[in-house]
Write a protein that holds these residues in place. Structure first.
Motif, mmCIF file in Angstrom:
data_model
loop_
_atom_site.group_PDB
_atom_site.id
_atom_site.type_symbol
_atom_site.label_atom_id
_atom_site.label_comp_id
_atom_site.label_asym_id
_atom_site.label_seq_id
_atom_site.Cartn_x
_atom_site.Cartn_y
_atom_site.Cartn_z
ATOM 1 N N LEU A 1 0.823 -1.209 0.000
ATOM 2 C CA LEU A 1 0.000 0.000 0.000
ATOM 3 C C LEU A 1 0.862 1.266 0.000
ATOM 4 O O LEU A 1 0.532 2.248 -0.674
ATOM 5 C CB LEU A 1 -0.948 0.009 1.201
ATOM 6 N N LYS A 2 1.958 1.243 0.737
ATOM 7 C CA LYS A 2 2.848 2.403 0.775
ATOM 8 C C LYS A 2 3.451 2.699 -0.592
ATOM 9 O O LYS A 2 3.704 3.864 -0.928
ATOM 10 C CB LYS A 2 3.983 2.184 1.783
ATOM 11 N N ALA A 3 3.673 1.678 -1.375
ATOM 12 C CA ALA A 3 4.290 1.847 -2.691
ATOM 13 C C ALA A 3 3.317 2.424 -3.718
ATOM 14 O O ALA A 3 3.734 2.897 -4.775
ATOM 15 C CB ALA A 3 4.840 0.511 -3.192
ATOM 16 N N GLN A 4 2.036 2.406 -3.406
ATOM 17 C CA GLN A 4 1.015 2.930 -4.317
ATOM 18 C C GLN A 4 0.877 4.438 -4.138
ATOM 19 O O GLN A 4 1.185 4.985 -3.086
ATOM 20 C CB GLN A 4 -0.336 2.264 -4.051
ATOM 21 N N GLU A 5 0.403 5.096 -5.183
ATOM 22 C CA GLU A 5 0.103 6.525 -5.093
ATOM 23 C C GLU A 5 -1.131 6.715 -4.222
ATOM 24 O O GLU A 5 -2.000 5.853 -4.174
ATOM 25 C CB GLU A 5 -0.180 7.090 -6.494
ATOM 26 N N GLY A 6 -1.197 7.838 -3.558
ATOM 27 C CA GLY A 6 -2.395 8.155 -2.790
ATOM 28 C C GLY A 6 -2.077 8.788 -1.457
ATOM 29 O O GLY A 6 -0.916 9.012 -1.096
ATOM 30 N N ARG A 7 -3.142 9.049 -0.721
ATOM 31 C CA ARG A 7 -3.015 9.636 0.612
ATOM 32 C C ARG A 7 -2.523 8.572 1.585
ATOM 33 O O ARG A 7 -2.520 7.390 1.296
ATOM 34 C CB ARG A 7 -4.364 10.187 1.057
ATOM 35 N N ASP A 8 -2.195 9.010 2.776
ATOM 36 C CA ASP A 8 -1.633 8.133 3.798
ATOM 37 C C ASP A 8 -2.588 7.011 4.194
ATOM 38 O O ASP A 8 -3.777 7.032 3.868
ATOM 39 C CB ASP A 8 -1.250 8.946 5.034
ATOM 40 N N ILE A 9 -2.066 6.048 4.937
ATOM 41 C CA ILE A 9 -2.797 4.872 5.390
ATOM 42 C C ILE A 9 -3.023 5.025 6.890
ATOM 43 O O ILE A 9 -2.059 5.226 7.655
ATOM 44 C CB ILE A 9 -1.992 3.587 5.108
ATOM 45 N N TRP A 10 -4.264 4.911 7.301
ATOM 46 C CA TRP A 10 -4.628 5.046 8.710
ATOM 47 C C TRP A 10 -4.667 3.668 9.355
ATOM 48 O O TRP A 10 -5.454 2.817 8.961
ATOM 49 C CB TRP A 10 -5.976 5.740 8.823
ATOM 50 N N LEU A 11 -3.824 3.459 10.331
ATOM 51 C CA LEU A 11 -3.888 2.261 11.157
ATOM 52 C C LEU A 11 -4.867 2.590 12.278
ATOM 53 O O LEU A 11 -4.558 3.354 13.185
ATOM 54 C CB LEU A 11 -2.504 1.890 11.700
ATOM 55 N N CYS A 12 -6.043 2.026 12.171
ATOM 56 C CA CYS A 12 -7.157 2.330 13.063
ATOM 57 C C CYS A 12 -7.057 1.551 14.372
ATOM 58 O O CYS A 12 -7.513 2.006 15.409
ATOM 59 C CB CYS A 12 -8.449 2.006 12.303
ATOM 60 N N GLY A 13 -6.519 0.368 14.349
ATOM 61 C CA GLY A 13 -6.414 -0.457 15.552
ATOM 62 C C GLY A 13 -6.501 -1.913 15.160
ATOM 63 O O GLY A 13 -6.734 -2.233 14.002
ATOM 64 N N GLY A 14 -6.193 -2.753 16.056
ATOM 65 C CA GLY A 14 -5.956 -2.581 17.472
ATOM 66 C C GLY A 14 -4.494 -2.795 17.825
ATOM 67 O O GLY A 14 -3.597 -2.807 16.992
ATOM 68 N N GLY A 15 -4.307 -3.014 19.121
ATOM 69 C CA GLY A 15 -2.972 -3.104 19.683
ATOM 70 C C GLY A 15 -2.133 -4.248 19.149
ATOM 71 O O GLY A 15 -0.924 -4.105 18.957
ATOM 72 N N ASN A 16 -2.758 -5.401 18.884
ATOM 73 C CA ASN A 16 -1.993 -6.538 18.336
ATOM 74 C C ASN A 16 -1.507 -6.243 16.929
ATOM 75 O O ASN A 16 -0.353 -6.516 16.586
ATOM 76 C CB ASN A 16 -2.836 -7.819 18.345
ATOM 77 N N LEU A 17 -2.387 -5.676 16.106
ATOM 78 C CA LEU A 17 -2.001 -5.334 14.739
ATOM 79 C C LEU A 17 -0.923 -4.254 14.752
ATOM 80 O O LEU A 17 0.046 -4.317 13.986
ATOM 81 C CB LEU A 17 -3.224 -4.888 13.934
ATOM 82 N N ALA A 18 -1.062 -3.270 15.633
ATOM 83 C CA ALA A 18 -0.054 -2.210 15.730
ATOM 84 C C ALA A 18 1.312 -2.786 16.093
ATOM 85 O O ALA A 18 2.335 -2.344 15.563
ATOM 86 C CB ALA A 18 -0.486 -1.166 16.759
#
Length: 188
Positions: A115-132
């Motif tokens: 996703l970071k390599a694609q064009e566009g606005r930033d990516i929101w990590l919404c949650g939760g703690g394990n994924l973070a």
């Protein structure tokens, strides 16, 4: 290049939800809401923003990434909570397709790098703690809505892990009369 931004409400003792996953103690009214809506209106669920007449165009984010527990908070009323964003739910559970939501059991690190390599606005990590915690090395910025409350126990901002200590650079801080502080950190 797009950034992964962990934008989340957190108690003073470091929890993003209480022991039973509850988050209703977080302040959702007060002067801090104008600050949230000013910069992060695109983090409000689409159906709520529409009902309140909040314009979500031109926001910070183009995609939202969350774990299954975070996604489940809005069910069954909002099976596609952020229709204005590309929505990704990282889960090993089987889910029925929901309009505009991509369920995936892919390695979240690989997904975020793609996703970071694609064009566009930033990516929101919404949650939760394990994924973070799984994505800790991919997080570029941390935006905390520090709430003036204590849970005592619950879902931590980051799950216990084996990540190394790291120093973050505070790049913004805004205090509100409600007692909420919005603090933004960049990863060095």
């Amino acid at each position: 290049m797009r950034e992964l931004v962990y934008y989340v409400a957190v108690s003073l003792d470091g929890y993003i939800a209480g022991p039973e996953g509850q988050f209703d103690a977080f302040l959702i009214e007060g002067d801090h809401m104008a600050g949230v809506n000013e910069r992060y209106a695109d983090t409000i669920p689409t159906h709520i923003a529409e009902a309140l007449g909040i314009d979500q165009r031109g926001g910070s984010f183009g995609a939202v990434l969350m774990g299954a527990e975070t996604y489940a908070v809005g069910l069954p009323d909002a099976p596609s909570p952020y229709r204005h964003l590309d929505q990704y739910v990282v889960t090993h559970r089987r889910h029925d397709p929901a309009g505009g939501v991509t369920f995936t059991d892919r390695d979240p690190v690989e997904l975020v790098r793609e996703l970071k390599a694609q064009e566009g606005r930033d990516i929101w990590l919404c949650g939760g703690g394990n994924l973070a915690t799984q994505l800790i090395d991919e997080i570029d910025r941390l935006v905390l809505k520090r709430q003036p409350l204590l849970f005592g126990n619950g879902i931590p901002l980051f799950a216990p892990g084996t990540y190394l200590p790291r120093l973050l650079e505070r790049i913004a801080c805004r205090d509100f009369a409600s007692g909420v502080s919005m603090v933004e950190y960049a990863v060095r």
